[in-house]
Design a protein around this motif. Structure first.
Motif, PDB file in Angstrom:
ATOM      1  N   ALA A  44      29.267  -9.429  21.478  1.00  0.00           N
ATOM      2  CA  ALA A  44      28.080  -9.257  20.397  1.00  0.00           C
ATOM      3  C   ALA A  44      29.303  -9.055  18.842  1.00  0.00           C
ATOM      4  CB  ALA A  44      27.474  -7.715  20.230  1.00  0.00           C
ATOM      5  N   LEU A  45      30.863  -8.843  19.690  1.00  0.00           N
ATOM      6  CA  LEU A  45      31.740  -9.130  18.230  1.00  0.00           C
ATOM      7  C   LEU A  45      31.392 -11.178  18.090  1.00  0.00           C
ATOM      8  CD1 LEU A  45      34.383  -7.461  18.917  1.00  0.00           C
ATOM      9  CD2 LEU A  45      33.202  -7.105  17.068  1.00  0.00           C
ATOM     10  N   GLN A  46      30.890 -11.452  18.788  1.00  0.00           N
ATOM     11  CA  GLN A  46      31.406 -13.438  18.681  1.00  0.00           C
ATOM     12  C   GLN A  46      29.739 -13.914  17.604  1.00  0.00           C
ATOM     13  OE1 GLN A  46      30.720 -14.080  22.893  1.00  0.00           O
ATOM     14  NE2 GLN A  46      32.305 -16.081  22.862  1.00  0.00           N
ATOM     15  N   TYR A  47      28.867 -12.657  17.446  1.00  0.00           N
ATOM     16  CA  TYR A  47      27.361 -12.912  16.747  1.00  0.00           C
ATOM     17  C   TYR A  47      27.796 -12.475  15.736  1.00  0.00           C
ATOM     18  CZ  TYR A  47      26.994 -15.146  20.535  1.00  0.00           C
ATOM     19  OH  TYR A  47      26.912 -15.583  22.594  1.00  0.00           O
ATOM     20  N   LEU A  48      28.419 -10.892  15.317  1.00  0.00           N
ATOM     21  CA  LEU A  48      28.545 -10.309  14.193  1.00  0.00           C
ATOM     22  C   LEU A  48      29.437  -9.547  13.609  1.00  0.00           C
ATOM     23  CD1 LEU A  48      26.230  -6.840  16.003  1.00  0.00           C
ATOM     24  CD2 LEU A  48      25.237  -9.220  15.156  1.00  0.00           C
ATOM     25  N   GLN A  49      28.748  -9.270  12.293  1.00  0.00           N
ATOM     26  CA  GLN A  49      30.188  -8.819  11.525  1.00  0.00           C
ATOM     27  C   GLN A  49      30.824  -7.082  11.614  1.00  0.00           C
ATOM     28  OE1 GLN A  49      29.511  -8.337   7.472  1.00  0.00           O
ATOM     29  NE2 GLN A  49      28.408 -11.356   7.316  1.00  0.00           N
ATOM     30  N   LEU A  50      31.711  -7.457  12.020  1.00  0.00           N
ATOM     31  CA  LEU A  50      32.381  -5.839  12.119  1.00  0.00           C
ATOM     32  C   LEU A  50      31.926  -4.958  11.965  1.00  0.00           C
ATOM     33  CD1 LEU A  50      36.417  -7.229  12.025  1.00  0.00           C
ATOM     34  CD2 LEU A  50      35.319  -6.904  13.759  1.00  0.00           C
ATOM     35  N   TYR A  96      36.458  -8.602   5.388  1.00  0.00           N
ATOM     36  CA  TYR A  96      36.935 -10.018   4.499  1.00  0.00           C
ATOM     37  C   TYR A  96      37.764 -10.999   4.626  1.00  0.00           C
ATOM     38  CZ  TYR A  96      36.868 -11.179  -0.460  1.00  0.00           C
ATOM     39  OH  TYR A  96      37.096 -11.770  -1.935  1.00  0.00           O
ATOM     40  N   PHE A  97      38.952 -10.043   4.707  1.00  0.00           N
ATOM     41  CA  PHE A  97      40.154 -10.464   4.281  1.00  0.00           C
ATOM     42  C   PHE A  97      39.947 -12.041   5.438  1.00  0.00           C
ATOM     43  CE2 PHE A  97      40.881  -6.693   1.776  1.00  0.00           C
ATOM     44  CZ  PHE A  97      41.013  -7.848   0.290  1.00  0.00           C
ATOM     45  N   VAL A  98      40.094 -11.068   7.016  1.00  0.00           N
ATOM     46  CA  VAL A  98      40.185 -12.030   8.029  1.00  0.00           C
ATOM     47  C   VAL A  98      39.374 -13.504   8.304  1.00  0.00           C
ATOM     48  CG1 VAL A  98      40.921 -12.474  10.122  1.00  0.00           C
ATOM     49  CG2 VAL A  98      41.510 -10.403   8.974  1.00  0.00           C
ATOM     50  N   PHE A  99      37.837 -12.978   8.305  1.00  0.00           N
ATOM     51  CA  PHE A  99      36.843 -13.378   8.737  1.00  0.00           C
ATOM     52  C   PHE A  99      35.364 -13.780   7.714  1.00  0.00           C
ATOM     53  CE2 PHE A  99      37.964 -11.058  12.199  1.00  0.00           C
ATOM     54  CZ  PHE A  99      38.248 -11.246  12.909  1.00  0.00           C
ATOM     55  N   ALA A 133      39.711  -0.104  14.549  1.00  0.00           N
ATOM     56  CA  ALA A 133      39.672  -1.297  13.349  1.00  0.00           C
ATOM     57  C   ALA A 133      40.641  -2.544  13.791  1.00  0.00           C
ATOM     58  CB  ALA A 133      39.541  -0.976  12.763  1.00  0.00           C
ATOM     59  N   GLY A 134      41.317  -2.255  14.275  1.00  0.00           N
ATOM     60  CA  GLY A 134      42.383  -3.481  14.689  1.00  0.00           C
ATOM     61  C   GLY A 134      42.287  -4.103  15.647  1.00  0.00           C
ATOM     62  N   LEU A 135      41.944  -2.942  16.818  1.00  0.00           N
ATOM     63  CA  LEU A 135      41.354  -3.973  18.272  1.00  0.00           C
ATOM     64  C   LEU A 135      40.075  -4.801  18.154  1.00  0.00           C
ATOM     65  CD1 LEU A 135      41.642  -1.538  20.895  1.00  0.00           C
ATOM     66  CD2 LEU A 135      39.514  -2.599  21.011  1.00  0.00           C
ATOM     67  N   ASP A 136      39.662  -4.112  17.217  1.00  0.00           N
ATOM     68  CA  ASP A 136      38.042  -5.238  17.188  1.00  0.00           C
ATOM     69  C   ASP A 136      38.136  -6.364  17.233  1.00  0.00           C
ATOM     70  OD1 ASP A 136      36.490  -3.797  18.934  1.00  0.00           O
ATOM     71  OD2 ASP A 136      35.327  -2.320  17.360  1.00  0.00           O
ATOM     72  N   GLY A 137      39.483  -6.320  15.475  1.00  0.00           N
ATOM     73  CA  GLY A 137      39.571  -7.426  15.024  1.00  0.00           C
ATOM     74  C   GLY A 137      40.049  -8.901  15.362  1.00  0.00           C
TER      75      GLY A 137
END
Length: 315
Positions: A101-107, A266-269, A33-37
């Protein structure tokens, strides 16, 4: 003569190992999860291919410190080089599509779609491995795909088209999982893990000058390093977890990643998943857990059949 540990002591040791394995698995999914964040954050400042390169380069540096031809003799020896290459390309393509995809979508949206991978593996295992799914497992696969459709809502204007990049990425990752299972009979896990990262660096580095942008701050450099460390540490914890506990015990905890993704989102983005994402994710997770349950039932039946045959042969 030492007869080994008493049954009750062995059972206690097995329970402890399973708990340690579960803890390691929870740590692994937190790292992923941290990697994707990190990747989502970095995509704001640099090209996604740079992000992919940083992910693989950081992982290779960390893994090479532990796994190299000096610490693991014969590490580079593979009996299926073309399959190793194909597998590495599949996971690389999956990573690229997911990071774009992470540029446009939520985690939570990306991870929910990627949770469809177990259904794809179960579906592809028939024609590729001869492990055909029964009617109950096929029904679970169908329900799982329904969950993915609820999340993506194709043709209804519900989600960004980048969601389909995640779907293709999930297909690539499922094929990667199938090839990993095939390779397990020929090469060691250390060899397979080493080649996975190395191939990513070798294939992405030639493209790097075309997309390179010098990071504007030390934070970008730091996140590039942290992302690679998250990837390497996550895979290392995953290997340690499977050494401690059976895959069937660990598998349900993979879905804990969505909790980490929701928290980071939620907390970061400042992202909150909509109701359709939550409903679809719930359907996907429930179907995946049912598939896991059926796998346990099949394994138990196979063990009972083997025991019966062994008893009959001794009569």
């Amino acid at each position: 003569m030492d007869a080994g540990p008493r049954p009750e002591l062995k059972a206690q040791m097995d329970r402890r190992d399973r708990l340690v394995g579960i803890a390691l698995m929870c740590g692994a999914v937190a790292c992923f999860a941290g990697l994707d964040g990190c990747a989502k954050w970095l995509n704001r400042s640099i090209d996604p291919l740079m992000t992919v390169w940083a992910r693989y380069m950081g992982s290779v540096v960390v893994v090479s410190a532990l796994l190299n031809p000096w610490t693991v003799p014969g590490l580079l020896r593979t009996r299926r080089p073309w399959l190793q290459a194909g597998r590495s390309v599949l996971v690389l393509v999956s990573t690229i599509l997911n990071f774009i995809a992470l540029q446009y979508l939520q985690l939570t949206e990306t991870v929910s779609i990627m949770f469809a991978t177990p259904f794809l593996v179960a579906l592809l295992a028939g024609p590729m491995l001869g492990e055909w799914a029964g009617p109950r497992r096929l029904a679970a696969i169908g329900v799982g795909f329904l969950g993915v459709l609820i999340i993506t809502r194709p043709g209804l204007g519900g989600m960004h088209p980048a969601a389909f990049l995640c779907v293709v990425g999930a297909v690539c990752y499922a094929l990667y999982g199938i090839s990993t299972r095939i390779l397990a009979a020929h090469d060691s896990s250390a060899t397979t893990m080493f080649y996975s990262g190395l191939a990513g660096v070798v294939l992405i580095t030639p493209v790097l000058p075309l997309v390179w942008t010098t990071p504007a701050s030390w934070l970008v450099w730091a996140l590039m390093l942290v992302m690679g460390a998250f990837g390497a540490l996550g895979h290392w914890l995953l290997i340690l977890a499977h050494a401690r506990a059976p895959a069937g015990v660990l598998a349900p905890f993979i879905y804990g990643q969505i909790v980490w993704m929701m928290g980071l989102g939620y907390f970061v983005f400042g992202d909150l998943p909509d109701r359709w994402t939550l409903i679809g994710a719930s359907v996907v997770i429930a179907s995946g857990l049912y598939l896991l349950y059926r796998e346990r039932v099949r394994s138990a039946e196979a063990r009972r059949a083997e025991t019966t045959i062994e008893v009959e042969s001794r009569r």
